[in-house]
Motif scaffolding. Structure first.
Motif, PDB file in Angstrom:
ATOM      1  N   UNK A 165       0.855  -1.199   0.001  1.00  0.00           N
ATOM      2  CA  UNK A 165       0.038   0.237   0.078  1.00  0.00           C
ATOM      3  C   UNK A 165       0.742   1.242   0.175  1.00  0.00           C
ATOM      4  N   UNK A 166       2.201   1.287   0.879  1.00  0.00           N
ATOM      5  CA  UNK A 166       2.684   2.453   1.001  1.00  0.00           C
ATOM      6  C   UNK A 166       3.604   2.720  -0.180  1.00  0.00           C
ATOM      7  N   UNK A 167       3.998   1.620  -1.166  1.00  0.00           N
ATOM      8  CA  UNK A 167       4.901   1.986  -2.340  1.00  0.00           C
ATOM      9  C   UNK A 167       3.842   2.387  -3.352  1.00  0.00           C
ATOM     10  N   UNK A 168       2.622   2.409  -3.317  1.00  0.00           N
ATOM     11  CA  UNK A 168       1.722   2.937  -4.311  1.00  0.00           C
ATOM     12  C   UNK A 168       1.793   4.603  -4.541  1.00  0.00           C
ATOM     13  N   UNK A 169       2.327   4.982  -3.156  1.00  0.00           N
ATOM     14  CA  UNK A 169       2.423   6.452  -3.280  1.00  0.00           C
ATOM     15  C   UNK A 169       3.188   7.153  -4.459  1.00  0.00           C
ATOM     16  N   UNK A 170       4.186   6.170  -4.759  1.00  0.00           N
ATOM     17  CA  UNK A 170       5.100   6.597  -5.761  1.00  0.00           C
ATOM     18  C   UNK A 170       5.514   5.461  -7.194  1.00  0.00           C
ATOM     19  N   UNK A 171       4.586   4.614  -7.085  1.00  0.00           N
ATOM     20  CA  UNK A 171       4.752   3.540  -8.049  1.00  0.00           C
ATOM     21  C   UNK A 171       5.745   2.679  -7.657  1.00  0.00           C
ATOM     22  N   UNK A 172       6.167   2.450  -6.375  1.00  0.00           N
ATOM     23  CA  UNK A 172       7.386   1.790  -6.126  1.00  0.00           C
ATOM     24  C   UNK A 172       7.085   0.222  -6.316  1.00  0.00           C
ATOM     25  N   UNK A 173       8.087  -0.576  -6.221  1.00  0.00           N
ATOM     26  CA  UNK A 173       7.970  -2.152  -6.625  1.00  0.00           C
ATOM     27  C   UNK A 173       8.647  -2.791  -5.462  1.00  0.00           C
ATOM     28  N   UNK A 174       7.756  -3.897  -5.062  1.00  0.00           N
ATOM     29  CA  UNK A 174       8.248  -4.705  -4.118  1.00  0.00           C
ATOM     30  C   UNK A 174       8.874  -6.014  -4.466  1.00  0.00           C
ATOM     31  N   UNK A 175      10.231  -6.368  -4.137  1.00  0.00           N
ATOM     32  CA  UNK A 175      10.751  -7.674  -4.415  1.00  0.00           C
ATOM     33  C   UNK A 175      10.484  -8.532  -3.217  1.00  0.00           C
ATOM     34  N   UNK A 176      10.192  -9.870  -3.369  1.00  0.00           N
ATOM     35  CA  UNK A 176      10.241 -10.544  -2.294  1.00  0.00           C
ATOM     36  C   UNK A 176      10.683 -12.166  -2.660  1.00  0.00           C
ATOM     37  N   UNK A 177      11.797 -12.637  -1.921  1.00  0.00           N
ATOM     38  CA  UNK A 177      11.927 -13.927  -2.125  1.00  0.00           C
ATOM     39  C   UNK A 177      10.998 -14.856  -1.293  1.00  0.00           C
ATOM     40  N   UNK A 178       9.864 -15.434  -1.874  1.00  0.00           N
ATOM     41  CA  UNK A 178       8.633 -15.723  -1.442  1.00  0.00           C
ATOM     42  C   UNK A 178       8.613 -17.259  -1.066  1.00  0.00           C
ATOM     43  N   UNK A 179       8.873 -17.124   0.438  1.00  0.00           N
ATOM     44  CA  UNK A 179       8.550 -18.673   0.922  1.00  0.00           C
ATOM     45  C   UNK A 179       8.123 -18.511   2.269  1.00  0.00           C
ATOM     46  N   UNK A 180       7.653 -19.515   2.894  1.00  0.00           N
ATOM     47  CA  UNK A 180       7.398 -19.497   4.300  1.00  0.00           C
ATOM     48  C   UNK A 180       8.734 -20.250   5.236  1.00  0.00           C
ATOM     49  N   UNK A 181       9.186 -19.416   5.996  1.00  0.00           N
ATOM     50  CA  UNK A 181      10.426 -19.786   6.804  1.00  0.00           C
ATOM     51  C   UNK A 181      10.143 -20.843   7.711  1.00  0.00           C
ATOM     52  N   UNK A 182       8.996 -20.837   8.287  1.00  0.00           N
ATOM     53  CA  UNK A 182       8.713 -21.763   9.403  1.00  0.00           C
ATOM     54  C   UNK A 182       8.537 -23.158   8.619  1.00  0.00           C
ATOM     55  N   UNK A 183       7.893 -23.214   7.417  1.00  0.00           N
ATOM     56  CA  UNK A 183       7.875 -24.614   6.822  1.00  0.00           C
ATOM     57  C   UNK A 183       9.361 -24.933   6.414  1.00  0.00           C
ATOM     58  N   UNK A 184      10.102 -24.011   6.306  1.00  0.00           N
ATOM     59  CA  UNK A 184      11.443 -24.523   5.737  1.00  0.00           C
ATOM     60  C   UNK A 184      12.372 -24.731   6.807  1.00  0.00           C
ATOM     61  N   UNK A 185      11.824 -24.701   7.871  1.00  0.00           N
ATOM     62  CA  UNK A 185      12.808 -24.385   9.236  1.00  0.00           C
ATOM     63  C   UNK A 185      13.816 -25.777   9.222  1.00  0.00           C
ATOM     64  N   UNK A 186      15.062 -25.610   9.303  1.00  0.00           N
ATOM     65  CA  UNK A 186      15.866 -26.700   9.594  1.00  0.00           C
ATOM     66  C   UNK A 186      16.273 -27.086   8.276  1.00  0.00           C
ATOM     67  N   UNK A 187      15.510 -26.976   7.320  1.00  0.00           N
ATOM     68  CA  UNK A 187      15.622 -27.662   5.898  1.00  0.00           C
ATOM     69  C   UNK A 187      16.955 -27.632   5.272  1.00  0.00           C
ATOM     70  N   UNK A 188      17.419 -28.380   4.599  1.00  0.00           N
ATOM     71  CA  UNK A 188      19.013 -28.545   3.736  1.00  0.00           C
ATOM     72  C   UNK A 188      18.959 -28.501   2.426  1.00  0.00           C
ATOM     73  N   UNK A 189      17.661 -29.281   1.945  1.00  0.00           N
ATOM     74  CA  UNK A 189      17.672 -29.343   0.529  1.00  0.00           C
ATOM     75  C   UNK A 189      16.062 -29.847   0.170  1.00  0.00           C
ATOM     76  N   UNK A 190      15.668 -29.983  -1.007  1.00  0.00           N
ATOM     77  CA  UNK A 190      14.499 -30.340  -1.569  1.00  0.00           C
ATOM     78  C   UNK A 190      13.820 -31.777  -0.780  1.00  0.00           C
ATOM     79  N   UNK A 191      12.664 -31.339  -0.383  1.00  0.00           N
ATOM     80  CA  UNK A 191      12.123 -32.764   0.417  1.00  0.00           C
ATOM     81  C   UNK A 191      11.594 -33.688  -0.646  1.00  0.00           C
TER      82      UNK A 191
END
Length: 413
Positions: A165-191
């Motif tokens: 919402x805030x970035x819309x004040x100046x047409x800003x762009x949000x970058x996100x490395x999208x994942x849930x850290x709790x579901x990946x907790x202690x993970x080392x490689x692909x399940x």
């Protein structure tokens, strides 16, 4: 005094064009039609080379400030040029994070002499912890229009909503490395089967897909522009494809190495292969390839995350995540060229990233010239980075950047 590029084959998103002569005048790049009347300083036979508009990397990292031994801003600038990139987005994960005017001014002063143009991703939350907001408007006044927490996902839905919402004040762009850290907790490689066989804690596709779904629903509610980075799973690609059909302002990228390795490569326990998100299975890779072909995935990124020797030379479960990915980017593309084609690969490092950033690409203001067949040894002598956390270190690679033109400069690599 001009440079004549003879028999150069340009690549765009549509095709590889027949060889033509081009002139770099010192300020612009023109097709040579034999009537320029310019005095040629140097003629270069480019018959063995390809060229395209300068490449853009949407995701790379420096250790400076705080961890200059990983990668200094000076070494990153040299590395970007040597790797063919004329523009790059720098992640904010330094110590301190890039989160105030001072840090932005510091980085800008260091990068002003680079051959490559720099886009700073300013931290959206303090110290990239996903809690307190940074002074987004002040950072924008300093030139930042891309915000995010870099290697840390914005996992708090309230923070994600308010940032959009805030970035819309100046047409800003949000970058996100999208994942849930709790579901990946202690993970080392692909399940999967391989993680079970190796006895390592896995990171399920669900950790990414549930976060992608959540972010898309928040984007639908809040509006704004969202770019999801390093997508790795089939379910994520499917969800982003549907969101684009619905008209959401969402874009996405994939790490190059995600297309080159799979979870089966982890049987060697090579810590240089420990990355986030992890290498997935064949079905996921096939979906990523299809997503690139149909435009669901807009860009391919290096995801350059340099790590020092001690961070990687230890037990696998204690080793740091991340791979150095800039200087081997072209050799990686060369390995994929028969499957994805050069026009598609080039589109994902030129037009695609420019679309994500909202930049005009109509003019040919820069050029990356490369030999797709040249063999070279990637070792301590040729390495431009301060780190060497890459599984191809001390091997012979195919594909070499030869020249880069940007900012009115012609540089021999």
């Amino acid at each position: 005094m001009a440079v004549l590029l003879q028999s150069l084959r340009l690549i765009d998103s549509h095709r590889i064009h027949p060889p033509k002569n081009f002139i770099f005048t010192g300020s612009e790049i023109l097709e040579d039609k034999g009537d320029s009347g310019m005095k040629i300083k140097e003629s270069i036979d480019c018959s063995a080379f390809f060229a395209s508009k300068g490449w853009t990397d949407l995701r790379c990292m420096s250790g400076e400030p705080g961890e200059e031994y990983h990668e200094s801003l000076e070494s990153l600038g040299d590395l970007l040029a040597a790797s063919g990139f004329t523009k790059a987005v720098l992640m904010p994960n330094t110590k301190p994070a890039i989160q105030t005017k001072n840090e932005i001014q510091f980085v800008q002063s260091k990068a002003k002499h680079w051959l490559s143009d720099l886009v700073i991703q300013a931290a959206a939350t303090k110290d990239c912890k996903g809690e307190d907001f940074t002074d987004i408007l002040d950072l924008h006044h300093e030139g930042a229009f891309v915000f995010g927490d870099g290697t840390h996902p914005i996992s708090n839905p309230d923070r994600l909503l308010k940032i959009l919402q805030y970035l819309q004040k100046f047409d800003g762009l949000l970058f996100d490395q999208t994942y849930d850290p709790y579901l990946a907790l202690f993970g080392q490689m692909h399940e999967g089967i391989t993680s079970t066989r190796l006895g390592m804690k896995g990171i399920p596709n669900l950790s990414e897909e549930i976060a992608v779904h959540r972010n898309l629903e928040i984007l639908k509610y809040a509006g704004g522009r969202l770019h999801m980075q390093t997508i790795s799973s089939k379910g994520s690609v499917d969800k982003i494809r549907q969101a684009k059909k619905e008209g959401l302002k969402v874009t996405a990228d994939v790490s190059l190495y995600q297309l080159l390795f799979s979870d089966e490569d982890m049987v060697t326990f090579d810590t240089n292969l420990k990355v986030m998100p992890p290498f997935r299975g064949k079905e996921d890779r096939d979906a990523l390839i299809e997503g690139l072909k149909d435009g669901t995935l807009d860009a391919i990124v290096s995801n350059h995350q340099p790590q020092d020797f001690d961070s990687k030379f230890m037990e696998f479960d204690l080793a740091a995540f991340g791979m150095s990915g800039l200087q081997t980017f072209l050799p990686g593309m060369a390995k994929l060229a028969s499957e994805l084609t050069w026009p598609l690969l080039i589109a994902k490092v030129t037009e695609g990233p420019s679309k994500v950033l909202g930049l005009d690409t109509s003019k040919m203001e820069n050029l990356t010239i490369f030999d797709p067949e040249e063999n070279w040894v990637f070792d301590q002598k040729s390495n431009k980075s301060l780190s060497a956390n890459m599984p191809w270190f001390n091997t012979t690679l195919k594909g070499k950047v030869k020249f880069v033109i940007n900012k009115g400069r012609f540089v021999i690599i």
